[in-house]
Design an enzyme around this catalytic site. Structure first.
Site: not given
Ligand code: ARG
Length: 459
Positions: A111, A157, A278, A284, A291, A323, A326
């Site tokens: 953690n 506008h 195009s 074109k 875009e 999790q 990310k």
């Molecule tokens: N892969 C996990 C995450 O990205 C790591 C942490 C996991 N911790 C746990 N107590 N299961 O959050």
């Protein structure tokens, strides 16, 4: 037997589908170098505090450095069946140094490990985004410097409103991106605290030194509460929010690039290297980059909402929901980097069609405000001057002429205050260069704006 590092109390292998569902390695493997960095600092602290021996530390240090260079050289492939990058690296270290490797996770939890890795990774990425923003501002500056006298209509506008210059228009974007840069600095300030040593949530009974690891990793200080350290991802939300604003600005700019390169405007022409054709219409030349940038803005907003929603209502401390952070924030980071890095050269290489901009400025009565100001400066109340000018515009429209082409007799039928000098007052370059108010479009005012941007770039 379950082969996961945490499997001591489990008697059964994890279901294959669950294993795949549970893992995050396909996303968090990007953080391998930061995971090694965090572990090196942690191990050195454990040695300094005599929690592990010098010889254990030497093996851990060598092992981690070798793993890093082996991943980088391709000699070690990251196992995409591992649960996450933290487990993979610790597992690999333990393969290489069984006894010392098993000691690395003393006084630490995944953690605080994941919380530290994400901060380290995003801190680097924030630097990268900042330099890309700066690079974009530098391209804007370059094009603007060459267009201080390029008259174009300013719009409200999407209707021609008052005269500006292309440099003035571009300086508006420069100031937006400079604020974006500032937001990133600010965001990094709060991101830069070390959660390491929060452990699972409640700290540890080992005599750890959190200030030491924070300093080693270049953090300002340790987070001051261990539950907060492992629980919050507000720094990722802030980054996603700052990125969303950059994308919003890029998307408005893109929209203008798209309009300006259309036949209806033809204010600019994109370089062949930065536009596409195009498959069916040979004539074109499409502004695909702009875009796509406009389109990708949606992903950035989506990622921000993903994070906010993921965190909403989560009880303290760590929950596996986190999790999911990310994938969202990494996608925003990669998206904004790609967009910024392609946008800057697209701007620098485009051709500015000055004559078309000037032609558009001549039409559309964008000097009408100046005509009203002319009368007001001669003593007529502005509201009366405004009314007369409106009537003159209607007359010009019915005669099919511009205000500059309307004969003096016509002007004088509406007010005796009109004299020959009205033509000078409504001349496009007068209209522009009299707008010397701070922040305005006159060459004098825009040069001041360019100076501000210049000092930002040289900072
Ligand atoms: N892969 C996990 C995450 O990205 C790591 C942490 C996991 N911790 C746990 N107590 N299961 O959050």
């Amino acid at each position: 037997m379950n082969k996961n590092l945490w499997s001591a109390r489990f008697s059964k292998e994890l279901d294959a589908l669950v294993n795949e569902f549970n893992q995050s390695i396909k996303v968090d493997s990007l953080m391998y170098a930061h995971d090694v960095m965090g572990s090196l600092a942690h191990a050195e602290m454990l040695k300094k505090q005599s929690v592990i021996t010098e010889s254990d530390f030497i093996e851990i240090e060598k092992g981690l450095n070798d793993i890093l260079s082996d991943i980088e050289s391709g000699a070690l492939k990251i196992d995409m069946n591992a649960e996450d990058i933290h487990m993979f690296i610790e597992g690999e270290l333990t393969k290489r140094y069984p006894e010392a490797g098993k000691k690395l996770h003393t006084a630490r939890s995944r953690n605080d490990q994941v919380a530290v890795d994400v901060r380290l990774y995003l801190r680097d990425k924030t630097d990268e985004i900042m330099s890309s923003v700066k690079n974009l501002v530098s391209s804007i500056y370059e094009v603007a410097s060459q267009n201080v006298d390029t008259v174009m209509p300013g719009y409200t506008h999407l209707q021609r409103a008052q005269p500006v210059t292309f440099a003035h228009h571009l300086m508006a974007y420069a100031s937006m991106f400079m604020r974006d840069y500032d937001r990133l600095i600010d965001c990094k300030k709060r991101m830069n605290y070390s959660p390491l040593g929060s452990c699972a949530l409640a700290g540890t009974t080992y005599p750890i030194d959190r200030v030491f690891t924070a300093e080693k990793l270049g953090f300002t200080a340790p987070t001051f509460n261990s539950m907060d350290g492992v629980s919050d991802r507000d720094f990722a939300v802030e980054l996603c929010s700052a990125i969303s604003l950059i994308m919003m600005h890029l998307s408005r700019f893109s929209e203008e690039i798209i309009l300006w390169s259309s036949w209806e405007y033809k204010f600019i022409e994109l370089d062949d290297g930065y536009s596409t054709g195009s498959s069916i219409m040979p004539q074109k030349k499409n502004p695909d980059i702009a875009e796509l940038v406009r389109g990708k803005t949606g992903r950035a907003y989506g990622n921000l909402i993903t994070l906010l929603t993921m965190l909403k209502g989560l009880p303290l401390a760590y929950n596996k929901d986190m999790q999911e952070d990310k994938e969202a924030v990494f996608d925003s980071v990669e998206t904004v980097l790609k967009c910024l890095n392609v946008f800057a050269p697209m701007l620098k290489t485009m051709t500015v069609l000055k004559a078309n901009m000037a032609k558009a400025a001549e039409k559309g009565f964008i000097n009408a405000t100046d005509c009203a100001d002319y009368l007001a400066k001669k003593g007529m109340p502005f509201r009366s001057a405004y009314k007369i000018t409106g009537q003159l515009v209607a007359l010009c429209i019915s005669k099919g002429v511009t205000m500059g082409e309307l004969p003096l007799e016509n002007y004088q039928e509406y007010s005796e205050l009109f004299e020959q000098d009205i033509y000078d007052a409504i001349d496009m370059s007068t209209c522009l260069n009299k707008r010397t108010s701070e922040g305005g479009p006159s060459a004098v005012a825009v040069k001041k704006q360019l100076k501000i941007v210049e000092s930002f770039l040289n900072d």
